[in-house]
Design a protein around this motif. Sequence first.
Motif, PDB file in Angstrom:
ATOM      1  N   UNK A  46      12.567  66.271  36.127  1.00  0.00           N
ATOM      2  CA  UNK A  46      12.531  65.128  36.795  1.00  0.00           C
ATOM      3  C   UNK A  46      13.523  63.944  36.529  1.00  0.00           C
ATOM      4  N   UNK A  48      13.302  62.135  33.666  1.00  0.00           N
ATOM      5  CA  UNK A  48      12.789  60.949  33.038  1.00  0.00           C
ATOM      6  C   UNK A  48      13.032  61.329  31.315  1.00  0.00           C
ATOM      7  N   UNK A  74      16.562  59.625  37.407  1.00  0.00           N
ATOM      8  CA  UNK A  74      15.352  60.077  38.096  1.00  0.00           C
ATOM      9  C   UNK A  74      15.407  59.624  39.590  1.00  0.00           C
ATOM     10  N   UNK A  75      15.881  58.378  39.780  1.00  0.00           N
ATOM     11  CA  UNK A  75      15.900  57.712  41.138  1.00  0.00           C
ATOM     12  C   UNK A  75      16.800  58.321  42.040  1.00  0.00           C
ATOM     13  N   UNK A  79      13.650  64.952  43.583  1.00  0.00           N
ATOM     14  CA  UNK A  79      12.524  65.648  43.004  1.00  0.00           C
ATOM     15  C   UNK A  79      11.126  65.000  43.331  1.00  0.00           C
TER      16      UNK A  79
END
Lengths: 350, 274
Positions: A46, A48, A74-75, A79
């Motif tokens: 992801x 993170x 992540x942003x 996903x």
Amino acid sequence: MTLEARIGVRLGTLDLDVAFDVAGGEVVAVLGPNGAGKTTVLRALAGLVPLDAGHVRLDGRTVEDAAAAIREPAEQRAVGVVFQDYLLFPHLSARDNVAFGLRARGLAKPAARRRAEEWLARVHLGGAAGAKPSALSGGQAQRVALARALATDPALLLLDEPLSALDVEARLSVRRELRVHLDAFDGPCVLVTHDPLEAVTLADRLVILEAGRVTQSGSIREVTSRPRSPWVARLVGLNLYRGRAHGHTVALDTGGALTTAAAAMGEVFLVVHPHAVALHRSRPEGSARNVWCGPVESAEANGDRVHVRVGGPIPVVAEVTPAGAADLRLAAGGDVWVSVKATEVDPYPA
Amino acid sequence: MSGIAGRASRPRRRGASALPLALTGLAVAAVALLVLPLVGLFLRTPWSRLAALLAEDRVHQALRLSLVSSLAALALCTVLGVPLAWVLARRQFPGKRLLRALCLLPMVLPPVVGGVALLVAFGRRGFVGQPVEQLTGITLPFTTAGVVLAEAFVALPFLVVTVEAGLRAMDRRYEDAAATLGASRATTFRRVTLPLIGPSLTAGMALCWARALGEFGATITFAGNRAGRTQTMPLAVYLELERDLGVALLLSLVLLFASVAVLVTVRAGSFTSP
């Protein structure tokens, strides 16, 4: 749509190094004991948790590559994640939870809400759009979390122990419904779980993760019939041994030897089903090729059978009937004789 | 209880009950200490003159100035304190413990010391105040802006401590969830972090405002006591004790009600789970 991942992460005592690919429309379960690094795999995919080594590629596009210092945060990754305890934003309604990702990606509020309501209707929660997460049941929260993850149309779907926060009754219905939504999702999907039932009912393929390493991967049938680690063997209830085969004889790594009906050479695993293990009070007469003697360590009822654990040179679990257990006078303790036919010892390459 | 068993156990029972009795007595004394002054305040308040007093200019001035300066201090503290709390809660850097201790020092520092410190730093001869005055012509001491600064100095730590605690207690995985949904750091902070620490922020702001409203020592040292410009309610109360006890009592009552309101807000905040 495909996922190619090699994930190398060092985090405290965890040293994670796993590689696996997932095809579009395929559901892969990463199954392993607690502390194996399953959640870290998911968090790394992801974005993170940064990779210390390895790469993540989605549809051939490199999302992260430790060696090339490429890393999409992540942003920016497409996903969708369903977290273990869902992590629905407690201050937002179900509708606004689902709309959150759409709004964050620039959709105007009315359009995002409309799309969110469509998704809620798809998970049969159309009537609960205005409810706050605290007013939802576990099963409902799970469906909102799924809708929230899918609403942004992700290229990769990740689920962390999707059913573990539910009570036993909710699990059955949620699992069935989840399966339907996973089948409808055409991208790659990775779910991590410590629950073998969750894995085999939701996934097409298993990746077994133990202490940061993949010990086995393959179809559910392959993994359950031919375990390659003691943990998997215990999980599926088989006796597993490892040794060096020379024709019909396998010298076990832990000492002792077993005779097999099928010939093999080199390093092999052997499985013996507990119901193929016979126990006797005195040395058995007969044709069984594998006979040895060991102390009874434990006996516990399991359905209408009794599982007897025998120690000694070749530890083994035998499945006997309650009547058989009574004949063995297990309470008296002491040694019992174990016999296993050569045809019941199944070798396969290690 | 009666009979032999009861009599036999009496000495021990008396010994056991002596301690709770003493504790209860001391607790009653504590309540008396805390509540009797407030009762006095109510008893002596000139209720009949209330309307007339409220219309008086000096009361008006002190009320307005206190309200304006404490709200300005609250705004300043919120704008500066939330980022500071975030840095203390989320960032790792060497000397962080020392920095936190320094930032929280005004909570325990005698306010008058704070006022002196402000004067040497931000006064007209201060090492910050002098260049600031030369460059901008703005003088801080003995102005309303100085009042705001003095109030913010003593009140800021209350907001920082409370918000930092809220940030630490918050489950950061909500921020992870927001990130996976495509929210930028700023969007996550605004739409997830702030709402989740809402109760802590409310409580912190309430405490901060109460501290600013009641500030006396640093204000009188740094900003002086000029009616209409730096004479806030606590200062006016002190001054009016000599001139008109009625005014002092009235202003005290106003401050008391403000404090009760703050207490209610803080309690409500701490009982509202996110």
